[in-house]
Design a protein around this motif. Structure first.
Motif, PDB file in Angstrom:
ATOM      1  N   ILE A 138      19.649  11.247   6.728  1.00 14.79           N
ATOM      2  CA  ILE A 138      18.399  10.519   6.589  1.00 14.79           C
ATOM      3  C   ILE A 138      18.543   9.152   7.238  1.00 14.79           C
ATOM      4  N   SER A 139      17.600   8.779   8.084  1.00 16.24           N
ATOM      5  CA  SER A 139      17.640   7.467   8.726  1.00 16.24           C
ATOM      6  C   SER A 139      17.275   6.391   7.714  1.00 16.24           C
ATOM      7  N   PRO A 140      17.607   5.113   8.006  1.00  8.24           N
ATOM      8  CA  PRO A 140      17.231   4.023   7.088  1.00  8.24           C
ATOM      9  C   PRO A 140      15.734   3.950   6.816  1.00  8.24           C
ATOM     10  N   ASN A 146      11.870  -8.737  -5.260  1.00 10.57           N
ATOM     11  CA  ASN A 146      12.447  -9.070  -3.947  1.00 10.57           C
ATOM     12  C   ASN A 146      13.386  -7.947  -3.502  1.00 10.57           C
ATOM     13  N   PHE A 147      12.883  -6.713  -3.641  1.00 11.81           N
ATOM     14  CA  PHE A 147      13.717  -5.547  -3.361  1.00 11.81           C
ATOM     15  C   PHE A 147      14.255  -5.555  -1.936  1.00 11.81           C
ATOM     16  N   GLU A 148      15.518  -5.212  -1.814  1.00  8.95           N
ATOM     17  CA  GLU A 148      16.014  -4.764  -0.519  1.00  8.95           C
ATOM     18  C   GLU A 148      15.503  -3.334  -0.323  1.00  8.95           C
ATOM     19  N   PHE A 149      15.723  -2.787   0.860  1.00  6.74           N
ATOM     20  CA  PHE A 149      15.224  -1.435   1.151  1.00  6.74           C
ATOM     21  C   PHE A 149      15.862  -0.430   0.194  1.00  6.74           C
ATOM     22  N   ASN A 150      15.014   0.377  -0.461  1.00  4.95           N
ATOM     23  CA  ASN A 150      15.422   1.417  -1.410  1.00  4.95           C
ATOM     24  C   ASN A 150      15.991   0.867  -2.714  1.00  4.95           C
ATOM     25  N   ASN A 187       5.643   0.940   3.146  1.00  5.22           N
ATOM     26  CA  ASN A 187       5.291   2.161   3.885  1.00  5.22           C
ATOM     27  C   ASN A 187       6.426   2.690   4.733  1.00  5.22           C
ATOM     28  N   VAL A 188       7.658   2.221   4.506  1.00  3.28           N
ATOM     29  CA  VAL A 188       8.801   2.682   5.281  1.00  3.28           C
ATOM     30  C   VAL A 188       9.392   3.925   4.624  1.00  3.28           C
ATOM     31  N   GLY A 189       9.456   5.023   5.361  1.00  2.00           N
ATOM     32  CA  GLY A 189      10.001   6.261   4.824  1.00  2.00           C
ATOM     33  C   GLY A 189       8.917   7.291   4.559  1.00  2.00           C
ATOM     34  N   SER A 190       9.360   8.478   4.147  1.00  2.00           N
ATOM     35  CA  SER A 190       8.422   9.577   3.920  1.00  2.00           C
ATOM     36  C   SER A 190       7.646   9.359   2.632  1.00  2.00           C
ATOM     37  N   GLU A 191       6.473   9.973   2.553  1.00  2.00           N
ATOM     38  CA  GLU A 191       5.619   9.828   1.379  1.00  2.00           C
ATOM     39  C   GLU A 191       6.283  10.417   0.135  1.00  2.00           C
ATOM     40  N   LYS A 192       6.937  11.558   0.289  1.00  2.00           N
ATOM     41  CA  LYS A 192       7.599  12.200  -0.842  1.00  2.00           C
ATOM     42  C   LYS A 192       8.719  11.324  -1.374  1.00  2.00           C
ATOM     43  N   PHE A 193       9.517  10.776  -0.468  1.00  2.00           N
ATOM     44  CA  PHE A 193      10.632   9.929  -0.886  1.00  2.00           C
ATOM     45  C   PHE A 193      10.135   8.666  -1.591  1.00  2.00           C
ATOM     46  N   ASN A 194       9.109   8.016  -1.035  1.00  2.00           N
ATOM     47  CA  ASN A 194       8.592   6.787  -1.626  1.00  2.00           C
ATOM     48  C   ASN A 194       7.965   7.027  -2.993  1.00  2.00           C
ATOM     49  N   LEU A 195       7.360   8.200  -3.189  1.00  2.00           N
ATOM     50  CA  LEU A 195       6.783   8.521  -4.493  1.00  2.00           C
ATOM     51  C   LEU A 195       7.875   8.564  -5.554  1.00  2.00           C
ATOM     52  N   LYS A 196       9.002   9.180  -5.231  1.00  2.00           N
ATOM     53  CA  LYS A 196      10.109   9.250  -6.178  1.00  2.00           C
ATOM     54  C   LYS A 196      10.725   7.874  -6.393  1.00  2.00           C
ATOM     55  N   LEU A 197      10.847   7.091  -5.314  1.00  2.00           N
ATOM     56  CA  LEU A 197      11.440   5.759  -5.430  1.00  2.00           C
ATOM     57  C   LEU A 197      10.581   4.851  -6.300  1.00  2.00           C
TER      58      LEU A 197
END
Length: 517
Positions: free
Chosen positions: A74-76, A412-416, A451-461
């Protein structure tokens, strides 16, 4: 005795040399035998096992064990760009497992996104296979001791060195799939070509080469209503002049769609291998686990090679979280001085109630929002409760949860990231104390992402972020039943995500304090 045994073995070896490439009934557990490109078809790392025991008219059993491992890259930004897989198989045929096959394969696939929620993958596979004849389960006259019987410790008198062969094969495949926003596969097709190098596989000196195999797989959802969905599937395998068509239906029944517990459903398998056998089966699917059981049985004609087969499969899955990217200079822009405070805005100091009598304050019909005051949170909430109770004495009180306060927690989240910083922790400590002092209050938590990343992944995150806040409050002694969580993913941004600062603000959890008398 020796001549008979060798003759039988020679027939088994020659037959096996030209044997058809076989497929498992629950082939979702053995995807690398269907198409090597499938190792890049999911965001989950998987470990699967399938065991098959097939009875024959000859009175012996064919047993096969397969292990598959796959891992996506998976890319960043959250995009699945490739995947790698390992497969291992042990197959034993004949009385006492005379004919044995062991193999180990390595697969790799590259993804090409072609449209939203659609991907096409190109895969390759290299496989090492060893075939041998094992006489350990048989006895010969050389091992017979008069008046005692057969002695296994004695030499059998057979030289089996010639009954052993190994080789490498190479395969390739193309795989397309379409999923929905929840990650359910709506349609797929794949074509693959196995053993195209046709290696020499003879046990003896005669010239013999392994047959190449062509495989086509196809499936799509044709019906979905309520908890029931139907997925027709087709698997066609051609090896040499042999053709096998496996066609049927997967009926899915959803047991749960809870975001907290994850999706759970049952798959009912009803299929028919044309001219050979029927297949029935049942699989239990959970977010991180699938367990399946199936049975093959003769249909219309009696198949001497398969008078009944039992198959048991299990798969473990874990969602792969992309590594944090090193954003270099842009990271300096996300300092505490350049983004908004950890706890920002919205306090609701009026509660919607039914219209008060004439002459009373008509502002009770609306919500008024202001910045959170620096006064003690317990005192502030107590004032709001008193205001609600006072309003209830002058008008009709609604017996539904009323909003006392709203707050947006900006980590102030970092990515993920879902880590709680000091300012947020301080607010949550105060909130936990206020909840202890006011047992009638409840909390709603809603997580959000950029909005960075897939919709499915962001929903879980997003759900994971809200869950982190819930766990923090529970650890402070707040009852779990007083806290509800939800996740909106990237559906409700505060801005257009056009800069790093804006994306940081969208990575948040919104908190609502509710009061119900």
């Amino acid at each position: 005795m020796k001549i008979i045994v060798v003759s039988i073995l020679f027939f088994v070896c020659i037959t096996a040399s030209f044997a058809q490439y076989f497929q498992f009934s629950q082939y979702n557990f053995t995807t690398q035998r269907i198409n090597p490109a499938e190792v890049a078809s999911s965001d989950n790392a998987t470990l699967s096992f399938d065991y098959r025991n097939q009875a024959t008219d000859g009175g012996f059993h064919l047993t096969s064990n397969v292990v598959n491992v796959s891992y996506p890259f998976i890319s960043p930004r959250g995009n699945r760009w490739s995947g790698v897989g390992l497969s291992f198989m042990d197959d034993r045929s004949g009385q006492a497992g005379i004919f044995n096959t062991q193999e180990a394969g390595l697969s790799y696939a590259l993804n090409v996104p072609i449209a939203k929620l659609q991907t096409i993958s190109l895969g390759v596979k290299a496989l090492y296979q060893n075939r041998k004849v094992d006489l350990d389960g048989l006895y010969t006259g050389a091992q017979y001791v008069p008046d005692r019987g057969f002695n296994e410790a004695l030499a059998s008198g057979e030289n089996t060195g010639q009954f052993n062969t190994d080789f490498f094969t190479f395969s390739t495949g193309l795989y397309w799939q379409k999923i929905n926003k929840e990650g359910t596969r709506l349609a797929y097709w794949g074509v693959s070509f196995f053993d195209f190098n046709k290696p020499k596989n003879s046990f003896l000196e005669q010239e013999s080469h392994l047959n190449s195999t062509f495989v086509v797989s196809l499936g799509f959802r044709t019906y979905h209503r309520g908890n029931v969905s139907m997925f027709p599937e087709l698997l066609y395998t051609r090896s040499a002049s042999n053709n096998v068509l496996n066609a049927g239906l997967i009926t899915r029944y959803d047991l749960s769609t809870s975001r907290e517990q994850g999706p759970t459903h049952l798959n009912f398998i009803t299929k028919y291998v044309i001219g050979r056998s029927g297949i029935i089966g049942l699989q239990l699917y959970k977010e991180n686990l699938t367990i399946g059981l199936s049975y093959d049985f003769p249909v219309i004609v009696r198949n001497v090679a398969n008078t009944g087969a039992v198959e048991i499969g299990i798969e473990l899955r874990k969602l792969v979280i992309p590594r944090k990217r090193n954003i270099g200079r842009s990271k300096k822009k996300l300092t505490p001085s350049s983004v908004k405070p950890a706890v920002k805005k919205e306090v609701t100091n009026k509660i919607p109630v039914k219209k008060a009598p004439v002459g009373k304050d008509s502002r009770a019909d609306s919500l008024e929002t202001k910045t959170i005051l620096k006064e003690d949170l317990t005192s502030r909430l107590k004032k709001k409760k008193d205001s609600v109770n006072a309003s209830a004495t002058t008008g009709t009180f609604q017996h539904e949860p009323l909003i006392l306060e709203k707050a947006t927690l900006d980590f102030n989240f970092e990515f993920n990231s879902a880590d709680v910083n000091k300012k947020t922790a301080q607010y949550l400590d105060d909130l936990a104390q206020a909840l202890h002092d006011n047992p009638e209050l409840k909390i709603q938590l809603v997580g959000h992402t950029d909005n960075v990343g897939s919709e499915k992944f962001n929903l879980k995150l997003s759900h994971h972020r809200a869950q982190k806040i819930k766990e923090y409050l529970i650890n402070k002694g707040v009852e779990e039943k007083r806290i509800s969580v939800d996740g909106k993913g990237m559906k409700e941004p505060l801005n257009d995500n056009s800069t790093a600062e804006m994306r940081a603000l969208n990575r948040r959890v919104e908190l609502t304090i509710l009061y119900q008398n």
